[in-house]
Design a protein around this motif. Sequence first.
Motif, PDB file in Angstrom:
ATOM      1  N   VAL A  30       0.646  -1.384   0.016  1.00  0.00           N
ATOM      2  CA  VAL A  30      -0.149  -0.201  -0.045  1.00  0.00           C
ATOM      3  C   VAL A  30       0.965   1.149   0.086  1.00  0.00           C
ATOM      4  O   VAL A  30       1.959   1.164   0.944  1.00  0.00           O
ATOM      5  N   ALA A  32       0.262   5.564   0.624  1.00  0.00           N
ATOM      6  CA  ALA A  32       0.156   6.435   1.031  1.00  0.00           C
ATOM      7  C   ALA A  32       0.538   8.052   0.624  1.00  0.00           C
ATOM      8  O   ALA A  32       0.630   7.856  -0.780  1.00  0.00           O
ATOM      9  N   GLY A  33       1.295   8.402   1.617  1.00  0.00           N
ATOM     10  CA  GLY A  33       2.131   9.214   0.550  1.00  0.00           C
ATOM     11  C   GLY A  33       4.295   9.223   0.447  1.00  0.00           C
ATOM     12  O   GLY A  33       4.339   9.772  -0.155  1.00  0.00           O
ATOM     13  N   GLY A  34       4.477   7.385   1.346  1.00  0.00           N
ATOM     14  CA  GLY A  34       4.989   7.048   0.522  1.00  0.00           C
ATOM     15  C   GLY A  34       6.337   7.712   0.816  1.00  0.00           C
ATOM     16  O   GLY A  34       7.154   7.502   0.664  1.00  0.00           O
ATOM     17  N   THR A  35       6.825   8.733   1.705  1.00  0.00           N
ATOM     18  CA  THR A  35       7.809   9.290   2.292  1.00  0.00           C
ATOM     19  C   THR A  35       8.720   7.516   3.063  1.00  0.00           C
ATOM     20  O   THR A  35       9.389   7.724   3.332  1.00  0.00           O
ATOM     21  N   ASP A  36       8.001   6.687   3.886  1.00  0.00           N
ATOM     22  CA  ASP A  36       8.433   6.045   3.879  1.00  0.00           C
ATOM     23  C   ASP A  36       9.022   5.109   3.014  1.00  0.00           C
ATOM     24  O   ASP A  36       9.897   3.987   3.224  1.00  0.00           O
ATOM     25  N   VAL A  37       7.895   4.172   2.606  1.00  0.00           N
ATOM     26  CA  VAL A  37       8.149   3.505   0.971  1.00  0.00           C
ATOM     27  C   VAL A  37       9.600   4.217   0.499  1.00  0.00           C
ATOM     28  O   VAL A  37      10.341   3.090   0.147  1.00  0.00           O
ATOM     29  N   HIS A  79       0.286  15.298   8.126  1.00  0.00           N
ATOM     30  CA  HIS A  79       0.854  16.208   9.136  1.00  0.00           C
ATOM     31  C   HIS A  79       0.733  17.829   9.091  1.00  0.00           C
ATOM     32  O   HIS A  79      -0.307  17.534  10.799  1.00  0.00           O
ATOM     33  N   ALA A 103       9.138  15.884  11.164  1.00  0.00           N
ATOM     34  CA  ALA A 103       9.532  15.477  10.311  1.00  0.00           C
ATOM     35  C   ALA A 103      10.093  17.258  10.135  1.00  0.00           C
ATOM     36  O   ALA A 103      10.810  17.638  11.252  1.00  0.00           O
ATOM     37  N   THR A 112       1.758  10.757   5.622  1.00  0.00           N
ATOM     38  CA  THR A 112       0.138  11.056   6.381  1.00  0.00           C
ATOM     39  C   THR A 112      -0.261   9.867   7.481  1.00  0.00           C
ATOM     40  O   THR A 112       1.242   9.479   8.129  1.00  0.00           O
ATOM     41  N   ASN A 116       2.654   6.520   9.069  1.00  0.00           N
ATOM     42  CA  ASN A 116       2.866   6.732  10.366  1.00  0.00           C
ATOM     43  C   ASN A 116       2.510   5.659  10.826  1.00  0.00           C
ATOM     44  O   ASN A 116       3.418   5.089  12.386  1.00  0.00           O
ATOM     45  N   ASP A 125       5.912   9.340  15.551  1.00  0.00           N
ATOM     46  CA  ASP A 125       5.675  10.600  16.854  1.00  0.00           C
ATOM     47  C   ASP A 125       4.136   9.662  17.192  1.00  0.00           C
ATOM     48  O   ASP A 125       4.097  10.903  17.958  1.00  0.00           O
ATOM     49  N   LEU A 168      -5.950   0.440   6.228  1.00  0.00           N
ATOM     50  CA  LEU A 168      -6.516   2.262   7.449  1.00  0.00           C
ATOM     51  C   LEU A 168      -7.090   3.046   6.763  1.00  0.00           C
ATOM     52  O   LEU A 168      -6.489   3.164   6.090  1.00  0.00           O
TER      53      LEU A 168
HETATM   54  C1  LIG Z   1      13.199  13.397   5.939  1.00  0.00           C
HETATM   55  C2  LIG Z   1      11.641  12.344   7.388  1.00  0.00           C
HETATM   56  C3  LIG Z   1      11.843  12.012   7.868  1.00  0.00           C
HETATM   57  C4  LIG Z   1      11.400  11.933   9.132  1.00  0.00           C
HETATM   58  N1  LIG Z   1      10.641  11.892  10.802  1.00  0.00           N
HETATM   59  C5  LIG Z   1      10.080  11.234  11.054  1.00  0.00           C
HETATM   60  C6  LIG Z   1       9.902  11.717  12.381  1.00  0.00           C
HETATM   61  O1  LIG Z   1       9.755  12.761  13.268  1.00  0.00           O
HETATM   62  N2  LIG Z   1       8.847  11.488  12.907  1.00  0.00           N
HETATM   63  C7  LIG Z   1       7.624   9.967  12.408  1.00  0.00           C
HETATM   64  O2  LIG Z   1       7.230   9.433  13.100  1.00  0.00           O
HETATM   65  N3  LIG Z   1       8.044   9.533  11.192  1.00  0.00           N
HETATM   66  C8  LIG Z   1       9.167  10.282  10.376  1.00  0.00           C
HETATM   67  N4  LIG Z   1       9.205   9.708   9.612  1.00  0.00           N
HETATM   68  C9  LIG Z   1       8.893   8.907   9.082  1.00  0.00           C
HETATM   69  C10 LIG Z   1       7.250   9.027   7.936  1.00  0.00           C
HETATM   70  O3  LIG Z   1       7.268  10.386   7.534  1.00  0.00           O
HETATM   71  C11 LIG Z   1       6.114   9.094   8.509  1.00  0.00           C
HETATM   72  O4  LIG Z   1       5.828   7.666   9.683  1.00  0.00           O
HETATM   73  C12 LIG Z   1       5.009   9.263   7.632  1.00  0.00           C
HETATM   74  O5  LIG Z   1       3.687   9.457   8.400  1.00  0.00           O
HETATM   75  C13 LIG Z   1       5.161   7.332   7.085  1.00  0.00           C
HETATM   76  O6  LIG Z   1       3.167   8.079   6.323  1.00  0.00           O
HETATM   77  P1  LIG Z   1       3.321   8.176   4.884  1.00  0.00           P
HETATM   78  O7  LIG Z   1       1.646   8.843   3.949  1.00  0.00           O
HETATM   79  O8  LIG Z   1       4.598   8.196   3.626  1.00  0.00           O
HETATM   80  O9  LIG Z   1       3.563   6.151   4.632  1.00  0.00           O
HETATM   81  P2  LIG Z   1       3.958   5.033   3.105  1.00  0.00           P
HETATM   82  O10 LIG Z   1       5.772   5.593   2.662  1.00  0.00           O
HETATM   83  O11 LIG Z   1       3.221   5.733   2.235  1.00  0.00           O
HETATM   84  O12 LIG Z   1       3.621   4.043   3.724  1.00  0.00           O
HETATM   85  C14 LIG Z   1       4.645   3.648   4.932  1.00  0.00           C
HETATM   86  C15 LIG Z   1       3.606   2.546   5.791  1.00  0.00           C
HETATM   87  O13 LIG Z   1       2.308   2.129   5.509  1.00  0.00           O
HETATM   88  C16 LIG Z   1       1.524   1.502   4.966  1.00  0.00           C
HETATM   89  N5  LIG Z   1       0.690   2.731   4.355  1.00  0.00           N
HETATM   90  C17 LIG Z   1      -0.014   3.394   4.223  1.00  0.00           C
HETATM   91  N6  LIG Z   1      -1.189   4.030   4.331  1.00  0.00           N
HETATM   92  C18 LIG Z   1      -1.989   3.065   4.894  1.00  0.00           C
HETATM   93  C19 LIG Z   1      -3.533   2.476   4.944  1.00  0.00           C
HETATM   94  N7  LIG Z   1      -4.538   3.683   4.937  1.00  0.00           N
HETATM   95  N8  LIG Z   1      -3.477   1.329   4.821  1.00  0.00           N
HETATM   96  C20 LIG Z   1      -2.777   0.027   5.286  1.00  0.00           C
HETATM   97  N9  LIG Z   1      -1.437   0.658   4.929  1.00  0.00           N
HETATM   98  C21 LIG Z   1      -0.942   2.070   4.977  1.00  0.00           C
HETATM   99  C22 LIG Z   1       2.654   1.266   3.705  1.00  0.00           C
HETATM  100  O14 LIG Z   1       2.251   0.285   2.934  1.00  0.00           O
HETATM  101  C23 LIG Z   1       3.857   1.449   4.440  1.00  0.00           C
HETATM  102  O15 LIG Z   1       4.254   0.089   4.735  1.00  0.00           O
HETATM  103  C24 LIG Z   1       9.950  10.939   8.354  1.00  0.00           C
HETATM  104  C25 LIG Z   1      10.213  10.456   7.108  1.00  0.00           C
HETATM  105  C26 LIG Z   1      10.862  11.388   6.150  1.00  0.00           C
HETATM  106  C27 LIG Z   1      11.699  10.507   5.039  1.00  0.00           C
END
Ligand SMILES: Cc1cc2nc3c(=O)[nH]c(=O)nc-3n(C[C@H](O)[C@H](O)[C@H](O)COP(=O)(O)OP(=O)(O)OC[C@H]3O[C@@H](n4cnc5c(N)ncnc54)[C@H](O)[C@@H]3O)c2cc1C
Lengths: 289, 165
Positions: A30, A32-37, A79, A103, A112, A116, A125, A168
């Motif tokens: 999945v 969402a924002g992709g910051t982690d993937v 966020h 972040a 998203t 997180n 967080d 989710l």
């Molecule tokens: C530079 C940087 C700094 C950061 N700093 C912090 C920080 O200070 N604190 C912190 O907590 N995190 C931090 N992060 C981590 C990350 O950005 C956050 O956890 C963010 O909220 C992830 O959301 P996303 O939508 O980008 O996730 P994605 O990368 O899209 O997904 C993350 C995971 O969740 C799954 N997923 C996402 N949405 C759903 C859904 N709706 N249903 C089922 N599965 C789902 C995906 O399959 C994947 O496994 C940081 C990341 C970066 C790149």
Amino acid sequence: MYLPDFEYYAPATLSEACDLLEKLGPEAKVFAGGTDVLSKMKQELLFPKAIVSLKNLGGLSEIRLGNNNDVIIGAKATHNNLIDSPVLQEKYPSLCNAARQMANNQVRNIGTVGGNIVNAVPSADLPPLLIALGAKIKLVGATGERVLPLEDFFTGPNKSVIEQDEILTEFIIEEQPFTGSTYIKFALRRSGALAVASVAAAVAMEGNVCRKARIVLGAVAPTPLRAKKAEEMLTGKEITDELLEEAGSAASKESKPISDIRGSEEYRRDLVRVLTGRALRKAINEGHV
Amino acid sequence: MQKIEDHSGTKYYLITLKVNGDSYTRAVKANTLLVNVLREDLDLTGTKKGCELGDCGSCTVLLDGKPVNSCLILALEADGHEITTIEGLAQNDKPDKLQEAFVENAAIQCGYCTPGMIMSAKALLTRNPHPTEGEVREAIAGNLCRCTGYVNIVKAIMSAAEEQQ
Ligand SMILES: Cc1cc2nc3c(=O)[nH]c(=O)nc-3n(C[C@H](O)[C@H](O)[C@H](O)COP(=O)(O)OP(=O)(O)OC[C@H]3O[C@@H](n4cnc5c(N)ncnc54)[C@H](O)[C@@H]3O)c2cc1C
């Protein structure tokens, strides 16, 4: 840094997305924002064959009041959506402040709430305060949906009870007795740094008596951790400085930190003691901050 | 989104981006990052690549007015959205107030972080025309300078804000 090849899907409906996840199996991720993937893929920590983007699923970013004054937060809310939400600013500014500690602005515009949580990183967080506020989550799968307390979601670092075909969709924070809540993060820099240790506290005060308390620790155990002994010590008691200090020490004993690049086990334990007292004092005196 | 395949079976998707006011339709692979479309397909090399993991902010562009790291966004996810890059700030060949303020305050320094800094600052001043110094520092917290420091950068942003008054 380049990304490996993958198939990309952006289904138009939730049920299509769940069916697709079921059909594609565990090699689909999945998105969402992709910051982690994307960070993980670039660092060769993750190699999904397919990405199922939530991009076209409308409605999942909304933050609104539901029945009985429940606060509903869509999983795709970023966020910065949390920080800017009038509903949260009114009901739980503490959640806005927790999101603000994450972040940096660029990542907060894309990352998203759902990501997180599902990431299931011990230092994330948002889980501690959401758990302290008793948030429930809704998981929708190919064959049905379920609602469970966020507290029961995490099973270990990067592990949770979510099934391959589940998405989710939202968080539900029911109207509740707490008069105050807060999240304190200790990190090595004020921006762009993960928590060394963090503490969320929620308290229901009646005058100077604490009727109910929840304390949730972050980054000091394989999952976010309720400090239940510390909570019990406060329940029904008149709040004094000594009692808050004792609660801090109890929480510190309950924590199970590891030593890593961000801090040693001993340091983290001591941080929990100090931060627990601080978070409780803030939630008791200042409300939802 | 239309999908096409070349003779070797590689899949491409047709996306349309509105960049600095102009619409561009391009065929991109699923794993193409927004920063690469900007730099390689559209020749907008003002947007820099630094850490490529979202920490440094060199690749900051505005997506529908909000600062984001173009190194952490798939081009496909940006389909249909409006992008502003550093090249889009000048109007009729006249640099933006922020760009002028960076020159006047010697805030460009080595220059590498400048485009990202200015994009973050642009988003801040659009939303909050008269920020405090603390707000400026918070807005550029995701933009790292590794050569000199932030004093002149903050000064430049504050002076551009004053000039707007
Ligand atoms: C530079 C940087 C700094 C950061 N700093 C912090 C920080 O200070 N604190 C912190 O907590 N995190 C931090 N992060 C981590 C990350 O950005 C956050 O956890 C963010 O909220 C992830 O959301 P996303 O939508 O980008 O996730 P994605 O990368 O899209 O997904 C993350 C995971 O969740 C799954 N997923 C996402 N949405 C759903 C859904 N709706 N249903 C089922 N599965 C789902 C995906 O399959 C994947 O496994 C940081 C990341 C970066 C790149």
